[in-house]
Structures are given as C-alpha cells and as structure tokens.
Design an enzyme around this catalytic site. Structure first.
Site, PDB file in Angstrom:
ATOM      1  CG  ASN A 173      40.358  45.233  36.301  1.00  0.00           C
ATOM      2  OD1 ASN A 173      41.259  45.628  35.575  1.00  0.00           O
ATOM      3  ND2 ASN A 173      39.366  46.018  36.702  1.00  0.00           N
ATOM      4  CG  ASN A 212      42.757  47.831  45.304  1.00  0.00           C
ATOM      5  OD1 ASN A 212      41.880  47.102  44.821  1.00  0.00           O
ATOM      6  ND2 ASN A 212      42.516  49.081  45.639  1.00  0.00           N
ATOM      7  CG  HIS A 220      41.368  53.591  43.696  1.00  0.00           C
ATOM      8  ND1 HIS A 220      40.256  53.273  44.457  1.00  0.00           N
ATOM      9  CD2 HIS A 220      41.326  54.927  43.507  1.00  0.00           C
ATOM     10  CE1 HIS A 220      39.584  54.383  44.717  1.00  0.00           C
ATOM     11  NE2 HIS A 220      40.205  55.400  44.151  1.00  0.00           N
ATOM     12  CB  THR A 263      49.485  49.973  53.352  1.00  0.00           C
ATOM     13  OG1 THR A 263      48.871  51.136  52.775  1.00  0.00           O
ATOM     14  CG2 THR A 263      50.773  49.686  52.604  1.00  0.00           C
ATOM     15  CG  ASP A 322      41.332  53.363  47.812  1.00  0.00           C
ATOM     16  OD1 ASP A 322      41.473  52.148  47.565  1.00  0.00           O
ATOM     17  OD2 ASP A 322      40.232  53.937  47.818  1.00  0.00           O
TER      18      ASP A 322
HETATM   19  C1  GAR Z   1      37.106  48.586  38.488  1.00  0.00           C
HETATM   20  O1  GAR Z   1      36.918  49.816  37.834  1.00  0.00           O
HETATM   21  C2  GAR Z   1      37.995  48.774  39.699  1.00  0.00           C
HETATM   22  O2  GAR Z   1      39.012  49.701  39.507  1.00  0.00           O
HETATM   23  C3  GAR Z   1      37.004  49.267  40.713  1.00  0.00           C
HETATM   24  O3  GAR Z   1      35.839  48.504  40.492  1.00  0.00           O
HETATM   25  C4  GAR Z   1      35.784  48.103  39.120  1.00  0.00           C
HETATM   26  C5  GAR Z   1      35.662  46.604  39.071  1.00  0.00           C
HETATM   27  O4  GAR Z   1      35.436  46.168  37.744  1.00  0.00           O
HETATM   28  N1  GAR Z   1      37.497  49.090  42.048  1.00  0.00           N
HETATM   29  C6  GAR Z   1      37.169  49.885  43.069  1.00  0.00           C
HETATM   30  O5  GAR Z   1      36.393  50.816  42.948  1.00  0.00           O
HETATM   31  C7  GAR Z   1      37.820  49.541  44.383  1.00  0.00           C
HETATM   32  N2  GAR Z   1      37.406  50.429  45.416  1.00  0.00           N
HETATM   33  P1  GAR Z   1      35.615  44.609  37.389  1.00  0.00           P
HETATM   34  O6  GAR Z   1      34.843  43.808  38.436  1.00  0.00           O
HETATM   35  O7  GAR Z   1      34.990  44.481  36.030  1.00  0.00           O
HETATM   36  O8  GAR Z   1      37.078  44.299  37.405  1.00  0.00           O
END
Ligand code: GAR
Length: 193
Positions: free
Chosen positions: A14, A111, A113, A145, A149
């Site tokens: 991301n 964020n 999620h 916040t 989540d």
């Molecule tokens: C993503 O799927 C993100 O939505 C999730 O971790 C992954 C990170 O992928 N985030 C969470 O679970 C937050 N609690 P990336 O490092 O390749 O962006």
C-alpha cells in the site's frame, strides 16, 4: 508543502501504491504533495527496500527497544514530526497506538483496514469473513480515532467472496482494491486541507 509520512510493518505494497500515485499525478506535485518518509517498527519490513530505492527517507524504530507503549509512541511521534507531516498514513502498521499519539495527530491520521468496517475489526479479517459465510468482503480507509478500527470512513471497496476462497485468495483480491482506494483517498484528503 504537504508531506506524507507512511508507517509500515511489512510488505509495504500500500505504501508503494501511494508513492507511485503521488509521483504519477502531476497535480499532486503541483500541490506540493510528496511522500517525505517511511517509518517501520520492524527492520525486516520488506517495504523499506522499495522506499530506499525510491530515495525516500526511512527510519526503523523497534518497538521492542522501548520500555512501554507510551515510550515507543513518544519516540515515533518525534520521528514523524521531524518530517513536518500534513498526513500520517498507516499502511499495514501492526501496532496499536496510544490515545495520546492518536490525539496528537487528530485529523491527520488515516488507516486502511482489510474488511468492510464496521464488520471485522482486528486481525484475521479474511478468514472470519469466509467463516461467517459473507458473499462480499472488502477494505476500508478511515480516519484513526482512539478506538481500534473505528473512526470516520473515507472510502471503501467491495469484492466478491468466491466459492473455494481461502483467506489467502480473498486477501489478494482485497489487496488489489486497497491499492486502488488508498492512494485515491490519501490524495483527496490532502487536497481538502
Ligand atoms: C493490508 O492488507 C492492510 O489492509 C492490512 O495489512 C496489509 C498490509 O499490506 N492492515 C491491517 O491488517 C491493519 N490492522 P502491505 O504491507 O502490503 O500494505
């Protein structure tokens, strides 16, 4: 300028999508929007290599080196502030932040999620969606916040849950949509400032 500081813990896909979008959109550059730094709580985070190759400042703050969550968050806040951020972006940053940290960056902390919030806060979202028999899954960009989540939703994308899906196949389908909505939401949020 409108500096973005991105926090990662892992692959950083991301983060990479946001870096690419900020560079590809001419208007983003004209508005002074740039990714100023990528910070990680894990030295092993694969995304750090990409950020370094792109010439972006990186820093690792190992949470295990701090005596408390409060001490880690205070150090993290200092490292972030050094880059004069207009927006702090959590991108697979797998640490729960203290209320004091969230308060400090109120209104400029977002964020992503991997679920259709408010469903499936927390971890293991894809397996839980499959186990619940959901026909659809997705991802949510939201303002951060104090509560985990929760927080105003900025954007969402929906994908089908297909017969035979595993957590891995569903995660890949959702992640592809994360790469679409997160850069878009980050840039749109910065333009409103
Ligand atoms: C993503 O799927 C993100 O939505 C999730 O971790 C992954 C990170 O992928 N985030 C969470 O679970 C937050 N609690 P990336 O490092 O390749 O962006």
């Amino acid at each position: 300028s409108k500096n973005i500081v991105i926090l990662i813990s892992g692959g950083g896909s991301n983060m990479a999508a946001i870096v690419r979008a900020a560079r590809q959109q001419d208007w983003a550059g004209r508005h002074g929007i740039r990714v100023a730094a990528v910070l990680s709580n894990r030295e092993a985070a694969a995304g750090l290599a990409f950020a370094r190759e792109q010439g972006i400042a990186t820093e690792v703050l190992d949470h295990k080196a701090y005596p408390s969550r409060e001490a880690f968050d205070a150090a993290l806040a200092q490292a972030i502030i050094a880059h004069d951020p207009a927006l702090v972006v959590l991108a697979g940053f797998m640490r729960i932040l203290t209320p004091a940290f969230v308060e400090r960056f109120a209104g400029r902390l977002v964020n992503i999620h991997p679920s259709l919030l408010p469903a499936f806060t927390g971890l293991d979202t894809h397996q839980r969606a499959i186990d619940a028999g959901c026909r659809f899954a997705g991802c949510t960009v939201h303002e951060v916040t104090a509560e985990l989540d929760v927080g105003p939703i900025l954007d969402q994308a929906v994908v089908p849950v297909l017969p035979g899906d595993t957590a891995q196949t569903l995660a890949a389908r959702v992640l592809a949509q994360e790469h679409v909505i997160y850069p878009r939401a980050v840039l749109a949020h910065l333009l409103q400032k």
